[in-house]
Each structure stands twice: as C-alpha cells, then as structure tokens.
Design an enzyme around this catalytic site. Structure first.
Site, PDB file in Angstrom:
ATOM      1  N   ASN A 138       0.868  -1.180   0.000  1.00 25.30           N
ATOM      2  CA  ASN A 138       0.000   0.000   0.000  1.00 25.30           C
ATOM      3  C   ASN A 138       0.906   1.231   0.000  1.00 25.30           C
ATOM      4  O   ASN A 138       1.498   1.561   1.019  1.00 25.30           O
ATOM      5  CB  ASN A 138      -0.892  -0.020   1.242  1.00 25.30           C
ATOM      6  N   LYS A 191       0.151   4.327  -0.270  1.00 22.91           N
ATOM      7  CA  LYS A 191      -0.428   5.553   0.291  1.00 22.91           C
ATOM      8  C   LYS A 191      -0.155   6.720  -0.681  1.00 22.91           C
ATOM      9  O   LYS A 191      -0.174   6.500  -1.891  1.00 22.91           O
ATOM     10  CB  LYS A 191       0.101   5.786   1.707  1.00 22.91           C
ATOM     11  N   HIS A 223      -9.312   1.345   5.075  1.00 20.87           N
ATOM     12  CA  HIS A 223      -8.033   1.536   5.772  1.00 20.87           C
ATOM     13  C   HIS A 223      -8.243   2.492   6.946  1.00 20.87           C
ATOM     14  O   HIS A 223      -9.046   3.437   6.854  1.00 20.87           O
ATOM     15  CB  HIS A 223      -6.994   2.098   4.797  1.00 20.87           C
ATOM     16  N   GLU A 266      -6.585   4.900   7.965  1.00 14.72           N
ATOM     17  CA  GLU A 266      -6.374   6.318   7.633  1.00 14.72           C
ATOM     18  C   GLU A 266      -7.616   6.907   6.969  1.00 14.72           C
ATOM     19  O   GLU A 266      -7.935   8.081   7.150  1.00 14.72           O
ATOM     20  CB  GLU A 266      -5.119   6.458   6.741  1.00 14.72           C
ATOM     21  N   GLU A 295      -5.199  -4.706  10.631  1.00 21.49           N
ATOM     22  CA  GLU A 295      -4.164  -3.690  10.780  1.00 21.49           C
ATOM     23  C   GLU A 295      -4.419  -2.901  12.060  1.00 21.49           C
ATOM     24  O   GLU A 295      -5.184  -1.914  12.043  1.00 21.49           O
ATOM     25  CB  GLU A 295      -4.182  -2.714   9.599  1.00 21.49           C
ATOM     26  N   GLY A 345       2.874   2.374  10.749  1.00 24.53           N
ATOM     27  CA  GLY A 345       3.846   3.456  10.605  1.00 24.53           C
ATOM     28  C   GLY A 345       4.604   3.785  11.878  1.00 24.53           C
ATOM     29  O   GLY A 345       5.275   4.814  11.951  1.00 24.53           O
TER      30      GLY A 345
HETATM   31  P1  13P Z   1       3.316   0.462   7.570  1.00 21.94           P
HETATM   32  O1  13P Z   1       3.766  -0.855   6.968  1.00 21.94           O
HETATM   33  O2  13P Z   1       4.074   1.637   7.051  1.00 21.94           O
HETATM   34  O3  13P Z   1       3.263   0.369   9.067  1.00 21.94           O
HETATM   35  O4  13P Z   1       1.811   0.700   7.070  1.00 21.94           O
HETATM   36  C1  13P Z   1       0.917  -0.338   7.179  1.00 21.94           C
HETATM   37  C2  13P Z   1      -0.299   0.006   6.409  1.00 21.94           C
HETATM   38  O5  13P Z   1      -1.016   0.927   6.738  1.00 21.94           O
HETATM   39  C3  13P Z   1      -0.591  -0.790   5.205  1.00 21.94           C
HETATM   40  O6  13P Z   1      -1.875  -0.552   4.734  1.00 21.94           O
END
Ligand code: 13P
Length: 263
Positions: free
Chosen positions: A11, A13, A99, A101, A171, A177
């Site tokens: 992903n 982003k 997600h 976010e 997740e 992150g």
């Molecule tokens: P990270 O691998 O950067 O922690 O992000 C995970 C994520 O949100 C994948 O959708």
C-alpha cells in the site's frame, strides 16, 4: 496446515509519481526470486499512477490494486470520487477499503466501508477490507469487540456468492507506521478471532478466507507473521516503497508460508 495462497500487498499511500511507478515496477521484477510464483503479489499506487502501473506490470504476476473507491456508483455528481467500474476499466484487480487512515482522517464509518465493499464486489474487483483497533481500544480491553463490530458490518451485507471473493486485513492502528508491529501472539489471536466469526457466519468458507496482517511489516519480520497458521500474507506500507526491499519481503514470506511450499 493451511492451503491458502499467500498474498503480499504494498500500500503505497500518497507516494510515487507516474514516472516513479513505472521505474519501480521494472526494478521490482528484476529482483523477484523465481519462487515468487508461489504467492500472489500486488501494489496499490495512487489513482494517478494506476493505469501506468497496469501497463508496466503487463506480462508479470504483479497485480495492481487501488487504495480507495467511491461508495456511490456507477457514476454521478460526486466530485473527486472514482467509481469501482472506473478502477476495473483501467485494469485494477482489486481495491483496499476501510483503511484506518480513511476511517480516521476522512470519517469513513463501518456503513461506508460496507458500501465500498459492495461496489467493489459488484464491479468484479477483489476488496481487501481493513479492520483494526486503536491503542485506546486495545488498552481498554475492547480490541476483540471492535474487530467483531467492524467485521460484522461487512459480513451482514455479503451473499453466499461473495464470500470467496474477499480478503480481510487486520491492521492494528497502533502498529501502522510506528515501527512497532504487533507481536505474533496478538496477530494470531486476532486472525483466529476473525476466522471464527467468519466460520460462525459462513461455515467452511472460513478455511479459504485469506486474512493479511498489516502494521510495520518489514523484510526482517515478515517471516514471523507468515509462519502463523491464521496469517495468510501482509499489507505493507513503508517497506513496500523500495522495489528491492519489497522483493526481499516477498522472499521472506515465501520462505515460511506453508502454502507456498506446497504442504
Ligand atoms: P506500515 O507498513 O508503514 O506500518 O503501514 C501499514 C499500512 O497501513 C498498510 O496498509
């Protein structure tokens, strides 16, 4: 042991231009081990790079997913939105929905995530539906219930024909992150919980449901997750942005996953 085919998804982003995407796909392919046919792989670039990513990945096993899709459709007065049919048209195989976010910054509720999942399914896209609890929810002992609520919002809307055409991603918000991945115990417990709910709702299809783990997955820790009996792959953020790093991560998953070894 599971016979589920491992699935590793990057992903991206809000990262990478069209030019960067095209360069990435070429380099990623050059780093892939020959054993990569043992798992499914996808990248999820921003909307603007989807079409170029599909063209660049043509002739490889790398799939292209979108990161989001409109809850409405198939078309209409929804400024800024992109419909499932449009994603299908440019060659996407699937889409990430719900997600954390999206839930946190853009106010997506369980109901909106369910609508997006429906749109994806109706357009013959594979939805990867993300579930995850916040740190406060975990610390208050509510994690299992939060995941059950988020999952039921989806299962309530599925027909028997849909249940084999969906992927779930766990997740935990506190692991995204942060560099602080969930422990294998936490991941396995939650994946088992998700599969148990699925089984109670849809019976034996729970055996084929793929549940990905996401949150600070790297080439160094992927094997700890894919070795777990209820973890069927990973949804990877930061560590998917480097083509060689992501290829290494795929290698780590292949080394441990029971299904990729044909057992
Ligand atoms: P990270 O691998 O950067 O922690 O992000 C995970 C994520 O949100 C994948 O959708």
């Amino acid at each position: 042991m599971s016979s589920r085919r491992p699935f590793i998804v990057g992903n991206w982003k809000m990262h990478k231009t069209v030019a960067e995407t095209v360069g990435y796909v070429a380099e990623f392919a050059s780093h892939l081990p020959s054993s990569s046919s043992g798992c499914d792989m996808a990248i999820a670039p921003p909307f603007t790079a989807l079409s170029s990513a599909v063209a660049a990945a043509h002739g490889t096993t790398l799939q292209v997913f979108a990161q989001n899709v409109a809850a409405e459709g198939p078309s209409g007065a929804f400024t800024g939105e992109v419909s499932a049919a449009m994603l299908k048209e440019v060659g996407c195989q699937g889409v990430i929905v719900g997600h954390s976010e999206r839930r946190r910054y853009y106010g997506e509720t369980d109901a909106v995530v369910a609508m997006k999942t429906r749109r994806a399914l109706d357009a013959q896209l594979l939805p990867i539906v993300c579930l995850g609890e916040t740190l406060a929810e975990r610390e208050s002992g509510a994690a299992l219930e939060v995941i059950a609520r988020q999952l039921r919002a989806i299962t309530d809307t599925l027909t028997d024909a849909d249940v084999h055409r969906i992927v779930i991603a766990y997740e935990p918000v506190w692991a995204i992150g942060t560099g602080q991945a969930a422990t294998p115990d936490i991941a396995q417990q939650m994946h088992r919980h998700i599969r148990a709910i699925w089984e109670a709702t849809f019976g034996a299809s729970a055996d084929t449901l793929r549940i990905l783990y996401g949150g600070s997955v790297t080439a160094d820790n992927i094997a700890e997750f894919t070795a777990l009996s209820d973890v069927d792959g990973a949804l990877v953020g930061g560590a998917s942005l480097s083509p060689s790093g992501f290829a290494n991560l795929v290698r780590g998953a292949l080394a441990t996953s029971p299904a990729s070894q044909g057992v």
